[in-house]
Design a protein around this motif. Sequence first.
Motif, PDB file in Angstrom:
ATOM      1  N   LYS A   8       0.847  -1.211   0.000  1.00 38.97           N
ATOM      2  CA  LYS A   8       0.000   0.000   0.000  1.00 38.97           C
ATOM      3  C   LYS A   8       0.871   1.245   0.000  1.00 38.97           C
ATOM      4  O   LYS A   8       2.070   1.176   0.340  1.00 38.97           O
ATOM      5  N   HIS A  15       1.432   8.843  10.341  1.00 37.83           N
ATOM      6  CA  HIS A  15       1.787   9.287  11.697  1.00 37.83           C
ATOM      7  C   HIS A  15       0.581   9.911  12.414  1.00 37.83           C
ATOM      8  O   HIS A  15       0.264   9.480  13.518  1.00 37.83           O
ATOM      9  N   VAL A  17      -2.444   9.430  11.888  1.00 37.76           N
ATOM     10  CA  VAL A  17      -3.477   8.397  12.053  1.00 37.76           C
ATOM     11  C   VAL A  17      -3.237   7.562  13.321  1.00 37.76           C
ATOM     12  O   VAL A  17      -4.182   7.039  13.919  1.00 37.76           O
ATOM     13  N   GLY A  83       8.250   1.603   3.607  1.00 42.37           N
ATOM     14  CA  GLY A  83       7.106   2.521   3.664  1.00 42.37           C
ATOM     15  C   GLY A  83       5.953   2.057   2.807  1.00 42.37           C
ATOM     16  O   GLY A  83       4.911   2.702   2.736  1.00 42.37           O
ATOM     17  N   GLY A  85       4.517  -0.884   3.293  1.00 40.67           N
ATOM     18  CA  GLY A  85       3.689  -1.817   4.056  1.00 40.67           C
ATOM     19  C   GLY A  85       4.062  -3.270   3.883  1.00 40.67           C
ATOM     20  O   GLY A  85       3.191  -4.149   3.871  1.00 40.67           O
ATOM     21  N   ALA A 125       0.722   1.099  16.567  1.00 39.26           N
ATOM     22  CA  ALA A 125       0.369   1.095  15.133  1.00 39.26           C
ATOM     23  C   ALA A 125      -1.048   1.628  14.985  1.00 39.26           C
ATOM     24  O   ALA A 125      -1.818   1.634  15.945  1.00 39.26           O
ATOM     25  N   SER A 126      -1.380   2.061  13.784  1.00 38.05           N
ATOM     26  CA  SER A 126      -2.780   2.332  13.444  1.00 38.05           C
ATOM     27  C   SER A 126      -3.238   1.192  12.527  1.00 38.05           C
ATOM     28  O   SER A 126      -2.403   0.447  12.011  1.00 38.05           O
ATOM     29  N   ASP A 129      -2.586   0.401   7.501  1.00 37.02           N
ATOM     30  CA  ASP A 129      -1.873  -0.483   6.568  1.00 37.02           C
ATOM     31  C   ASP A 129      -2.609  -1.816   6.410  1.00 37.02           C
ATOM     32  O   ASP A 129      -2.855  -2.283   5.297  1.00 37.02           O
ATOM     33  N   THR A 183       9.413   1.306  10.963  1.00 36.47           N
ATOM     34  CA  THR A 183       8.151   1.928  11.388  1.00 36.47           C
ATOM     35  C   THR A 183       8.145   2.099  12.907  1.00 36.47           C
ATOM     36  O   THR A 183       7.777   3.157  13.423  1.00 36.47           O
ATOM     37  N   GLY A 265       4.419   6.531   4.267  1.00 30.98           N
ATOM     38  CA  GLY A 265       4.718   5.557   5.322  1.00 30.98           C
ATOM     39  C   GLY A 265       5.472   6.228   6.455  1.00 30.98           C
ATOM     40  O   GLY A 265       5.379   7.449   6.657  1.00 30.98           O
ATOM     41  N   ALA A 266       6.272   5.455   7.144  1.00 30.07           N
ATOM     42  CA  ALA A 266       6.879   5.949   8.380  1.00 30.07           C
ATOM     43  C   ALA A 266       8.012   6.953   8.159  1.00 30.07           C
ATOM     44  O   ALA A 266       8.294   7.778   9.017  1.00 30.07           O
TER      45      ALA A 266
END
Length: 309
Positions: A8, A15, A17, A83, A85, A125-126, A129, A183, A265-266
């Motif tokens: 993804k 971040h 999120v 980044g 996923g 984490a959220s 992903d 991450t 991503g991260a």
Amino acid sequence: METSAPAKVILFGEHAVVYGEPAIAVAINLRTYVKIKKSEEYRVNGYPMSDKYHSYIKNAIKLCWDGEPLDIQTKSEVPSASGMGSSASITVAMLTALLAMKDELKEEKIAKLGFEVEYRTQGSASPIDTSTVTHGKGILVHREKKDHFLWKVEKGELKWYIHHIEVPSLKLVVGFSGIKGSTKDMVNKVRRFYNWNSFARDVIRDIGKITMEAIEPLQDEDYERIGELMNEDNKLLTILGVNHPMLKRMINASLKHSYGAKLTGAGGGGSIIALTDEQDEVAKAIEEVGGKAYKVEISKDGFRIENHF
Ligand SMILES: Nc1ncnc2c1ncn2[C@@H]1O[C@H](COP(=O)(O)OP(=O)(O)O)[C@@H](O)[C@H]1O
Ligand SMILES: C[C@@](O)(CCOP(=O)(O)O)CC(=O)O
């Protein structure tokens, strides 16, 4: 049992999120494949399963498998710690296989267990992903229930409402820096900033506002505006301290041929995305500054049972 799940990219809201702010992500056409058969002992790609190298696989098994040991083979088109996923992709491909073997395959169950695996493995984490690579297409995460609601994920005081969002067939180029961005480390870095600095909390809220502003242009296919918002989001992510000189170089190189570009991503390494009509030109510009370019499309498929590996 053979399965797969896509990678993804986060278009807006990484971040932020993690703190319940809205975010938008799409699945892309790079996939992780998993092949599982019952065995005498747990093995991954011929090696004994280890905490160090197979943490996501091991936690997926811990959460939803109590049958015989398994022999697991994996094959991934998604570079690790990129980044894009890779961890969500391997997690969801694994859970798809395990749940299919138990005859309990359901999209919502995969996504919720996927979040739990990422949360336990990373410590924070959220669900963006894991929900995106489970569902495919586009995902909007929001703190309230809206149209096209899919499922809700909760952790402590936080609630994330996961929605399907229609996105146009965006032409994106991912530029991977080749530098691994963990991450876990990046989320922890932002959390320290967030916990002791009200300015960081404002930045996180502003990222959430940008995500909300992006919904209409995405639906209207207003690429100019989407690009502007990507650039703004990237500035805020830079303030949070998750950018990297190599990402900046790839962003600057892409912007000559793009509507907008940002890290995805991260960060701290990992990748950028650029929105463009000229994928070849952008890919060339990224490679000229030393990145690896992937011209990607949105993947309609999320998790999938495969017939051949
Ligand atoms: N094919 C794979 N098989 C097993 N584990 C993987 C695979 N790809 C990635 N991982 C795990 O995911 C971690 C990277 O995840 P993460 O830091 O979240 O980055 P991202 O998900 O953005 O690529 C790796 O350190 C590794 O533990
Ligand atoms: C930074 C974050 O918002 C996205 C991380 O994406 P990735 O693991 O770098 O692909 C963390 C999360 O939402 O779990």
